[in-house]
Design a protein around this motif. Structure first.
Motif: not given
Length: 392
Positions: A264-265, A272-273, A283-288
């Motif tokens: 969600y950021n 969004n971008p 630098k997370p391992n992934g974005v949900i």
């Protein structure tokens, strides 16, 4: 993950954002303290989602995880949530990891559904927990998304298509039958599974029932500070809402060996971008995300980590003692459009004037360090340039 609709890119104060998320969770997940007796549960050696390849050798793109199957459309992130339409679309896009939600009917059949209430996403009414499976099969998801998927069918489909699934156990009531059934179906399916939860007691429960499966702990949205390694249950990944998160806090988790996935950021611009770029810079391992196709398009074109330019912020070649030097003539922005700030440590004091002008007044002797900094954006990384001077 978190529930209910939130306008894309909504941004409010930290407390309002966190309380809004918390309030939107219809009822918190409740862990059930039960244990399956008999033989120990055995499952596949599920591997964590790895980071995608870099773009143009420059930008590290975090692994994509499709939230609620990845059914986001337009400004509605949950348009096709938890539907076969979302699952099949994510598969066609090449998505490798799908997050989803599991609930049980009154006659103990697990289905894919985020809310206990049926009205928001289906043509039915009432609660999943008080409905029969026959009733569930008689209704459909809204927006033309088709029939409600069954948990067992999704596990089989994911295994057949070599996908990893994060099926969050959603019931709010302490129901031993449902806890046991979740563990039994995950064990029997042989699917690549990561077990998610907001609740630490629940993760402890599934650690006993499903000892061979990785876990991910989703951050309490009211934790109004960066997550630290001590917050994360032993051995679990961290699923972080960007409330007060910093690049340093992500780095601390990584140093402690904790894999980090962000979603969600909220405080970094939304799903969004711009939000993805700012999250990626941590630098997370992934974005949900609910938008797998848009995320892939961003990943294929982004230059978020390109070095920004700031012609208006040049570090002095030398600094003399007992002198005044202008560091910024006026308000300065990088080529990415982010404002440049300046700081000084040691034997020098900053003097600020109108229209963003900044000068440094040096002391008689000693050392001083000047730093120019600016936040990153979707077109460039953050700026951070420093130089140490010896005053003479």
């Amino acid at each position: 993950c978190q529930s209910r609709h939130r306008p894309r890119g909504a941004l409010t104060g930290t407390r309002q954002v966190a309380e809004g998320i918390f309030a939107s969770m219809r009822i918190p997940i409740l862990c059930a303290a039960v244990v399956i007796s008999g033989a120990a549960a055995v499952g596949p050696a599920a591997s964590p989602a790895s980071a995608d390849a870099t773009v143009a050798g420059k930008c590290a793109i975090p692994q994509l995880i499709a939230h609620r199957g990845g059914g986001g459309v337009g400004k509605d992130p949950y348009f096709y949530e938890n539907s076969w339409k979302a699952f099949e679309n994510s598969l066609a896009l090449g998505v490798k990891v799908i997050e989803t939600d599991v609930r049980w009917t009154v006659d103990n059949v697990p289905i894919i559904m985020h809310d206990d209430e049926l009205a928001r996403t289906t043509t039915g009414t009432g609660l999943v927990s008080t409905s029969t499976i026959d009733y569930i099969k008689s209704i459909e998801l809204k927006n033309g998304a088709g029939k409600i998927p069954l948990f067992a069918d999704v596990l089989t489909w994911a295994k057949t298509n070599n996908l990893q699934v994060w099926p969050e156990y959603k019931p709010e009531t302490d129901n031993q039958v449902w806890i046991n059934d979740y563990a039994a179906k995950v064990t029997a399916a042989g699917t690549d599974i990561v077990v998610p939860s907001f609740k630490k007691p629940e993760l402890e429960q599934f650690k006993t029932l499903l000892p061979n499966f990785p876990q991910i702990w989703f951050q309490d949205p009211l934790l109004l500070r960066p997550v630290v390694p001590a917050d994360v249950p032993a051995g679990a990944y961290a699923g972080i809402i960007n409330v007060n998160s910093t690049t340093d806090s992500y780095a601390t988790l990584a140093k402690a060996g904790t894999k980090v996935y962000t979603w969600y950021n909220i405080l970094t611009g939304g799903d969004n971008p711009d939000g993805w770029a700012k999250a990626a810079a941590m630098k997370p391992n992934g974005v949900i995300t609910d938008y797998p196709q848009e995320y892939q398009q961003w990943a294929a074109t982004t230059t978020y980590c390109a070095k920004p330019k700031a012609k208006c912020a040049k570090l002095p070649k030398k600094l003399k003692a007992n002198s005044t030097v202008v560091l910024l003539k006026k308000t300065c922005k990088t080529s990415a459009g982010t404002k440049v700030t300046v700081s000084a440590k040691g034997k020098g004091k900053l003097k600020r004037a109108a229209k963003g002008k900044v000068s440094i007044v040096t002391g008689a002797k000693g050392k001083v360090t000047i730093t120019y900094a600016a936040e990153g954006s979707n077109t460039a990384a953050a700026l951070n340039e420093s130089k140490k001077y010896t005053l003479k």
